[in-house]
Design an enzyme around this catalytic site. Structure first.
Site, mmCIF file in Angstrom:
data_model
loop_
_atom_site.group_PDB
_atom_site.id
_atom_site.type_symbol
_atom_site.label_atom_id
_atom_site.label_comp_id
_atom_site.label_asym_id
_atom_site.label_seq_id
_atom_site.Cartn_x
_atom_site.Cartn_y
_atom_site.Cartn_z
ATOM 1 N N ILE A 99 61.703 -51.200 -9.385
ATOM 2 C CA ILE A 99 61.281 -52.596 -9.530
ATOM 3 C C ILE A 99 61.505 -53.403 -8.254
ATOM 4 O O ILE A 99 61.122 -54.578 -8.193
ATOM 5 C CB ILE A 99 62.027 -53.279 -10.691
ATOM 6 N N GLY A 100 62.095 -52.815 -7.239
ATOM 7 C CA GLY A 100 62.317 -53.530 -5.988
ATOM 8 C C GLY A 100 62.553 -52.553 -4.861
ATOM 9 O O GLY A 100 63.028 -51.437 -5.077
ATOM 10 N N LYS A 101 62.223 -52.970 -3.649
ATOM 11 C CA LYS A 101 62.386 -52.094 -2.502
ATOM 12 C C LYS A 101 62.718 -52.928 -1.279
ATOM 13 O O LYS A 101 62.180 -54.008 -1.080
ATOM 14 C CB LYS A 101 61.121 -51.275 -2.245
ATOM 15 N N GLY A 102 63.622 -52.405 -0.446
ATOM 16 C CA GLY A 102 63.985 -53.048 0.810
ATOM 17 C C GLY A 102 64.096 -51.996 1.896
ATOM 18 O O GLY A 102 63.896 -50.801 1.667
ATOM 19 N N PHE A 104 66.741 -50.938 3.381
ATOM 20 C CA PHE A 104 67.915 -50.095 3.278
ATOM 21 C C PHE A 104 68.028 -49.384 1.934
ATOM 22 O O PHE A 104 68.964 -48.621 1.733
ATOM 23 C CB PHE A 104 69.178 -50.922 3.520
ATOM 24 N N GLY A 105 67.129 -49.608 1.023
ATOM 25 C CA GLY A 105 67.230 -48.952 -0.276
ATOM 26 C C GLY A 105 66.227 -49.504 -1.256
ATOM 27 O O GLY A 105 65.173 -50.022 -0.869
ATOM 28 N N VAL A 107 65.727 -50.847 -5.775
ATOM 29 C CA VAL A 107 66.302 -51.230 -7.056
ATOM 30 C C VAL A 107 65.483 -50.581 -8.153
ATOM 31 O O VAL A 107 64.250 -50.682 -8.162
ATOM 32 C CB VAL A 107 66.314 -52.762 -7.241
ATOM 33 N N LYS A 122 70.869 -50.760 -8.041
ATOM 34 C CA LYS A 122 70.532 -50.910 -6.624
ATOM 35 C C LYS A 122 71.114 -49.748 -5.836
ATOM 36 O O LYS A 122 72.297 -49.443 -5.958
ATOM 37 C CB LYS A 122 71.073 -52.240 -6.091
ATOM 38 N N ASP A 216 71.146 -66.231 2.946
ATOM 39 C CA ASP A 216 69.836 -65.609 2.766
ATOM 40 C C ASP A 216 69.150 -66.179 1.521
ATOM 41 O O ASP A 216 68.578 -65.440 0.719
ATOM 42 C CB ASP A 216 69.987 -64.091 2.655
#
Length: 485
Positions: A99-102, A104-105, A107, A122, A216
């Site tokens: 459901i999420g992406k950045g 460094f990793g 979610v 996460k 942030d």
């Protein structure tokens, strides 16, 4: 009486040792401090529970049930001690969806096999954390979420690790984030903006009360729960250790020539409509949403999103808690206008506009804003010395824009303007999951955590290496009460 003669204490000679030894000494000191701090906190909590139970048993009306209550309390404490000894691992969870992406990793939405409860997991890649100087960032996020028990901050239940990755098990907030809301509705009315900004104020105030500066604040990190209310997430930059937030880094960046000229998005021909109980102002949907989607993709990369960062972080000036209020001011601007005040096609132009904010902050003539809303934004997007909120959140709460708002009843009494229409406990319709890869095969950065079985269960790697474990000693955290009660 016997006397003892002890040799004199040796003189400390820190210069006699190399940088590796100095780093190891500091690291061991931090690990020991964290270990004993966690132990002290657990002992304090057990002592408080024991006192509460003893006071409860003094009630004469409980004379017949006193023994039963005491035994039940003992069973809970035994369960707590077993909980502390239990090792968490990926094999305890079934992956449902990413459901999420950045950079460094990622979610994932996961379900605990033991009890069927749904969480957000996460994952951070250890090699990325080490190579990109992110170790202090990892600890900062863990500490901030572990210390917080606020209803305005995403709840952290436990943290664990294997030989390649770090994991944070958090509550799943199915309402998505504020950026998704802005992509869907483009612009909010002042009433809707007032509601969300008031809740964000409560969230930032809760973080500041813990002694943290978030650093942030942006729509991507403002999540919505099942009832549509705000919770703040992603505390990775909260203590300022990240290399990319060092003043020298931005000084070098600002010296680079611009890749493209300024191109601030503008909108025309605005009109008002009602969508899902929200009075919104709609303009050139394609132009604004194309920019927002490209900005979301930028958030997946190491470049980051500078649109909401205060100018103090780009210069050699000092900064304090009020940099978070600058970020909120830019978010209020975006909600009312349709894009952040310093939006540009490349990060360099955005940095330059933020640093030169007195000459680049403007309000489009074709966007109807009340004088009070403009005054609020200008009071927050300004020099630190004059910034509203520099003496506490009460300064912002007392601004005329929030006249009549009861900040203490926002979550419990006021109905959110948008309540996500969820059909199940694993509904991800409020997340941009279509933009994220949904794979169950291993990749180069996730050799241990994405190997799924036929049932979707992920398997642990049982051979952790010292190089990938020692830097993260003391990372483990467990929140007992919120997990089992």
């Amino acid at each position: 009486m016997t006397s003892f003669d002890f040799p004199p204490t040796p003189n400390r000679c820190p210069d006699a040792y190399g940088p590796i030894t100095t780093y190891n000494r500091l690291r061991c000191s931090q690990v020991a401090h964290g270990f004993f701090l966690d132990g002290k906190q657990r002992a304090k909590e057990r002592f408080e529970r024991q006192n509460e139970m003893a006071q409860r048993l003094e009630d004469p009306n409980l004379s017949e049930r006193r023994e039963q209550i005491w035994k039940h309390s003992g069973r809970l404490e035994a369960k707590y001690l077993r909980f502390l000894r239990t090792k968490e691992g990926l094999s305890n969870y079934q992956t449902i969806k990413t459901i999420g992406k950045g950079f460094f990793g990622e979610v994932r939405l996961v379900r605990k096999i033991q009890d069927g409860k749904v969480y957000a997991l996460k994952r951070l890649v250890k090699t990325q954390m080490i190579s990109k100087d992110q170790l202090p960032r990892v600890r900062a996020e863990r500490d901030a979420l572990a210390e917080s028990d606020s209803e305005w901050v995403v709840k952290l239940y436990t943290t664990f690790q294997d030989n390649t990755s770090l994991y944070m098990l958090m509550e799943f907030l199915p309402g998505g984030d504020l950026m998704t809301m802005l992509i869907k509705y483009q612009i909010f009315s002042e009433d809707i903006t007032r509601f969300y900004s008031a809740e964000i104020i409560n969230a930032i105030e809760a973080v500041h009360n813990l002694g943290f500066i978030h650093r942030d604040i942006k729509p991507d990190n403002i999540l919505l729960d099942r009832g549509g209310h705000v919770k703040l997430a992603d505390f990775g930059l909260s203590t300022g250790f990240r290399k990319s937030h060092d003043s020298s880094y931005y000084q070098e960046l600002l010296q680079k020539p611009p890749a493209q000229p300024d191109n601030v998005l503008r909108s025309q021909n605005r009109n008002s409509v009602n969508i899902d109980e929200i009075s919104l102002t709609v303009s050139n949907r394609a132009q604004i949403n194309d920019w927002r989607r490209s900005r979301r993709l930028m958030a997946y990369s190491a470049v980051g999103t500078p649109d909401y960062i205060a100018p103090e972080l780009f210069t050699k000036q000092g900064y304090s808690f009020d940099i978070d209020w600058w970020s909120l001011g830019t978010i209020i601007y975006e909600c009312l206008v349709g894009w952040p005040p310093f939006a540009a096609e490349n990060p360099y132009d955005t940095y330059r506009k933020i640093v030169n904010w007195p000459h680049t902050l403007f309000f489009p003539d074709d966007v109807p804003l009340s004088p009070i809303a403009i005054h609020l934004i200008r009071s927050m997007v300004c020099n630190s010395e004059q910034r509203l909120g520099r003496n506490g959140a009460s300064e912002i709460k007392n601004h005329p824009f929030f006249a009549g708002v009861d900040f203490s009843s926002l979550r419990n009494i006021i109905r959110a303007p948008f309540v996500p229409p969820l059909v199940s406990d694993v509904d991800t319709s409020c997340f941009p999951v279509d933009e994220l890869p949904q794979t169950t095969t291993t990749d180069n950065n996730d050799s241990s955590s994405t190997g799924a079985t036929g049932t979707g269960r992920v398997e642990d790697d049982q051979t952790p290496t010292p190089e990938m474990t020692l830097p993260f000693i003391g990372y483990t955290f467990k929140r007992f009460e919120k997990t089992f009660v």
